[in-house]
Design a protein around this motif. Sequence first.
Motif, short mmCIF file in Angstrom:
data_model
loop_
_atom_site.label_atom_id
_atom_site.label_comp_id
_atom_site.label_asym_id
_atom_site.label_seq_id
_atom_site.Cartn_x
_atom_site.Cartn_y
_atom_site.Cartn_z
N ARG A 54 25.63 73.82 53.44
CA ARG A 54 24.78 72.67 53.68
C ARG A 54 24.34 72.65 55.14
NH1 ARG A 54 26.17 66.42 52.09
NH2 ARG A 54 24.21 65.58 52.85
N PRO A 55 23.06 72.40 55.40
CA PRO A 55 22.60 72.37 56.79
C PRO A 55 23.22 71.19 57.54
CG PRO A 55 20.84 71.69 55.31
CD PRO A 55 21.98 72.16 54.45
N LEU A 56 23.35 71.34 58.84
CA LEU A 56 23.93 70.30 59.66
C LEU A 56 23.00 69.09 59.76
CD1 LEU A 56 25.47 72.44 62.54
CD2 LEU A 56 26.63 71.42 60.57
N ASN A 57 21.71 69.35 59.70
CA ASN A 57 20.74 68.25 59.71
C ASN A 57 19.54 68.63 58.85
OD1 ASN A 57 19.28 70.06 61.21
ND2 ASN A 57 19.43 68.94 63.11
N SER A 58 18.76 67.63 58.49
CA SER A 58 17.55 67.84 57.70
C SER A 58 16.38 67.24 58.48
CB SER A 58 17.68 67.16 56.33
OG SER A 58 18.76 67.70 55.62
N PRO A 59 15.70 68.05 59.27
CA PRO A 59 14.68 67.50 60.16
C PRO A 59 13.49 66.88 59.43
CG PRO A 59 14.68 69.89 60.25
CD PRO A 59 15.88 69.48 59.45
N LEU A 60 13.25 67.25 58.19
CA LEU A 60 12.11 66.70 57.45
C LEU A 60 12.47 65.47 56.62
CD1 LEU A 60 10.39 70.00 56.29
CD2 LEU A 60 9.89 68.61 58.29
N ARG A 61 13.72 65.07 56.63
CA ARG A 61 14.15 63.91 55.85
C ARG A 61 13.55 62.63 56.46
NH1 ARG A 61 18.58 62.73 52.24
NH2 ARG A 61 18.88 60.49 52.22
N THR A 62 13.22 61.69 55.60
CA THR A 62 12.66 60.42 56.04
C THR A 62 13.69 59.67 56.88
OG1 THR A 62 11.41 60.31 53.98
CG2 THR A 62 11.61 58.28 55.22
N ALA A 63 13.22 59.07 57.96
CA ALA A 63 14.11 58.34 58.86
C ALA A 63 14.79 57.19 58.12
CB ALA A 63 13.32 57.80 60.05
N ARG A 64 16.04 56.93 58.47
CA ARG A 64 16.79 55.84 57.82
C ARG A 64 16.11 54.49 58.02
NH1 ARG A 64 22.82 57.83 59.32
NH2 ARG A 64 22.94 59.44 57.74
N SER A 65 15.52 54.30 59.19
CA SER A 65 14.84 53.02 59.45
C SER A 65 13.66 52.84 58.49
CB SER A 65 14.35 52.95 60.90
OG SER A 65 13.46 54.02 61.18
N THR A 66 12.95 53.92 58.20
CA THR A 66 11.83 53.85 57.25
C THR A 66 12.35 53.59 55.84
OG1 THR A 66 10.57 55.39 58.64
CG2 THR A 66 9.80 55.07 56.38
N GLU A 67 13.46 54.24 55.48
CA GLU A 67 14.04 54.00 54.15
C GLU A 67 14.47 52.55 54.00
OE1 GLU A 67 16.98 56.68 52.68
OE2 GLU A 67 15.86 58.46 53.26
N ARG A 68 15.10 51.99 55.04
CA ARG A 68 15.51 50.59 54.99
C ARG A 68 14.31 49.67 54.85
NH1 ARG A 68 19.45 52.13 58.87
NH2 ARG A 68 18.02 51.56 60.53
N LEU A 69 13.22 49.98 55.57
CA LEU A 69 12.01 49.17 55.49
C LEU A 69 11.42 49.21 54.09
CD1 LEU A 69 9.96 47.39 56.92
CD2 LEU A 69 8.79 49.47 57.69
N ILE A 70 11.41 50.38 53.46
CA ILE A 70 10.91 50.52 52.10
C ILE A 70 11.72 49.64 51.15
CG2 ILE A 70 10.74 52.14 50.15
CD1 ILE A 70 9.94 54.27 52.29
N LEU A 71 13.04 49.69 51.28
CA LEU A 71 13.90 48.90 50.41
C LEU A 71 13.75 47.40 50.67
CD1 LEU A 71 17.10 51.16 50.47
CD2 LEU A 71 15.33 51.04 48.71
N GLN A 72 13.52 47.03 51.93
CA GLN A 72 13.30 45.61 52.25
C GLN A 72 11.99 45.11 51.64
OE1 GLN A 72 13.43 45.53 56.52
NE2 GLN A 72 15.68 45.59 56.62
N ILE A 73 10.95 45.92 51.73
CA ILE A 73 9.67 45.53 51.14
C ILE A 73 9.82 45.36 49.64
CG2 ILE A 73 7.31 46.32 50.66
CD1 ILE A 73 7.34 47.64 53.45
N ARG A 74 10.53 46.27 49.01
CA ARG A 74 10.72 46.18 47.55
C ARG A 74 11.53 44.94 47.18
NH1 ARG A 74 9.65 49.03 42.69
NH2 ARG A 74 10.80 47.85 41.15
#
Length: 133
Positions: A54-74
């Motif tokens: 497993r890679p140590l990081n995923s540079p193309l993954r969506t930022a957690r702040s953006t994911e939280r914002l998406i869930l808040q909007i929903r």
Amino acid sequence: MSEPWIDILLAPERDRLSVAEVCRRNGISRKTFYVYRDRFRALGPEGLTPRSRRPLNSPLRTARSTERLILQIRDAHPGWGARRIRGELVRQGVSSVPAVSTVHAILRRGGLLTAARKTTVADAGGAQECARA
């Protein structure tokens, strides 16, 4: 796991065989042999334990702040889908807005999607059956 590898790594010197012959007999590549040999020399038997790929990081993954914002909007708008939420992110000026499919995946991971009823051929043919009768 490390005992068979130690035996393989010591075989060329112990049995006076070439590395190629040892690899052929054990069904491994020479490259793999040398990778494990270098690990064994550097770290000892601990270097032979399996490692995660497993890679140590995923540079193309969506930022957690953006994911939280998406869930808040929903949460604020339960009837909105991925396309509408993405449009709202664009309207709000969020940097690096994800694709509609990514927003949909985030909603699915968050458990905020309800199963949509799929239309089948039988559903569409209901009107035709009435017309035939």
